[in-house]
Every structure is written in structure tokens, then in C-alpha cells.
Motif scaffolding. Structure first.
Motif, PDB file in Angstrom:
ATOM      1  N   ARG A   5       3.799   4.585  -5.804  1.00 29.64           N
ATOM      2  CA  ARG A   5       3.581   4.655  -4.406  1.00 29.64           C
ATOM      3  C   ARG A   5       4.745   4.626  -3.692  1.00 29.64           C
ATOM      4  O   ARG A   5       4.880   5.170  -2.597  1.00 29.64           O
ATOM      5  CB  ARG A   5       2.596   3.568  -4.109  1.00 29.64           C
ATOM      6  N   ARG A   6       5.826   3.719  -3.980  1.00 33.28           N
ATOM      7  CA  ARG A   6       6.903   3.710  -3.559  1.00 33.28           C
ATOM      8  C   ARG A   6       7.934   4.883  -3.631  1.00 33.28           C
ATOM      9  O   ARG A   6       8.654   5.145  -2.529  1.00 33.28           O
ATOM     10  CB  ARG A   6       7.654   2.334  -4.152  1.00 33.28           C
ATOM     11  N   VAL A   7       7.791   5.529  -4.659  1.00 33.47           N
ATOM     12  CA  VAL A   7       8.674   6.821  -4.747  1.00 33.47           C
ATOM     13  C   VAL A   7       7.742   7.988  -4.427  1.00 33.47           C
ATOM     14  O   VAL A   7       8.287   9.070  -4.691  1.00 33.47           O
ATOM     15  CB  VAL A   7       9.308   6.825  -6.106  1.00 33.47           C
ATOM     16  N   ASP A   8       6.537   7.857  -3.731  1.00 31.93           N
ATOM     17  CA  ASP A   8       5.778   9.098  -3.579  1.00 31.93           C
ATOM     18  C   ASP A   8       5.494   9.787  -4.826  1.00 31.93           C
ATOM     19  O   ASP A   8       5.603  11.094  -4.595  1.00 31.93           O
ATOM     20  CB  ASP A   8       6.355   9.766  -2.358  1.00 31.93           C
ATOM     21  N   ALA A   9       5.350   9.501  -5.921  1.00 29.57           N
ATOM     22  CA  ALA A   9       5.065  10.193  -7.124  1.00 29.57           C
ATOM     23  C   ALA A   9       3.360  10.659  -7.138  1.00 29.57           C
ATOM     24  O   ALA A   9       2.722  10.183  -6.403  1.00 29.57           O
ATOM     25  CB  ALA A   9       5.298   9.380  -8.284  1.00 29.57           C
ATOM     26  N   ASP A  10       3.331  12.073  -7.573  1.00 33.42           N
ATOM     27  CA  ASP A  10       2.024  12.651  -7.855  1.00 33.42           C
ATOM     28  C   ASP A  10       1.314  11.875  -8.952  1.00 33.42           C
ATOM     29  O   ASP A  10       1.972  11.990 -10.106  1.00 33.42           O
ATOM     30  CB  ASP A  10       1.908  14.185  -7.962  1.00 33.42           C
ATOM     31  N   LEU A  11       0.360  11.423  -8.800  1.00 38.72           N
ATOM     32  CA  LEU A  11      -0.650  10.963  -9.796  1.00 38.72           C
ATOM     33  C   LEU A  11      -1.761  11.963 -10.045  1.00 38.72           C
ATOM     34  O   LEU A  11      -2.561  12.057  -8.714  1.00 38.72           O
ATOM     35  CB  LEU A  11      -1.120   9.598  -9.559  1.00 38.72           C
TER      36      LEU A  11
END
Length: 64
Positions: A5-11
């Protein structure tokens, strides 16, 4: 998830055989695609383990 969430990664949620190729193809051409899993092979049948290994080794990625 906190880091993602902090690095805005795609899950991406889904069956790995249904989503792997599509997700891998979305990686930018100049990026290094890294495939990481902690224990997914343990939960797969032997044929599905072989299918997963074939898919990952065929992809232009680094498998950790």
C-alpha cells in the motif's frame, strides 16, 4: 500488504494460471519483472507444479 500500500504496488487476485501471462505482459518493457512466491508450489499438484515452472521459465522474468 502494508508495504504494498505504501509503495502503490499492484496486487492481483486470481488463479495463477488464469492471470500470470496477462499480468506479466503488463510490465513495462524497460522494467525487470520479478516473480516471487513464498510457497505456492507446495499447494499445487505435481502436474500444476510443472505447468507453473514452465510458465515462469518461459516468461521474460527473474524468478526468486
Amino acid at each position: 500488504l502494508t508495504v504494498a500500500r505504501r509503495v502503490d504496488a499492484d496486487l492481483v487476485r486470481g488463479n495463477l494460471f488464469d492471470v500470470f501471462e496477462d499480468v506479466a505482459s503488463e510490465a513495462p518493457q524497460d522494467a525487470t519483472l520479478v516473480v516471487f512466491h513464498s510457497a505456492v508450489l507446495t499447494y499445487l499438484s505435481r502436474p500444476d507444479q510443472e505447468r507453473f515452472v514452465a510458465a515462469v521459465t518461459a516468461a521474460p522474468c527473474t524468478w526468486i
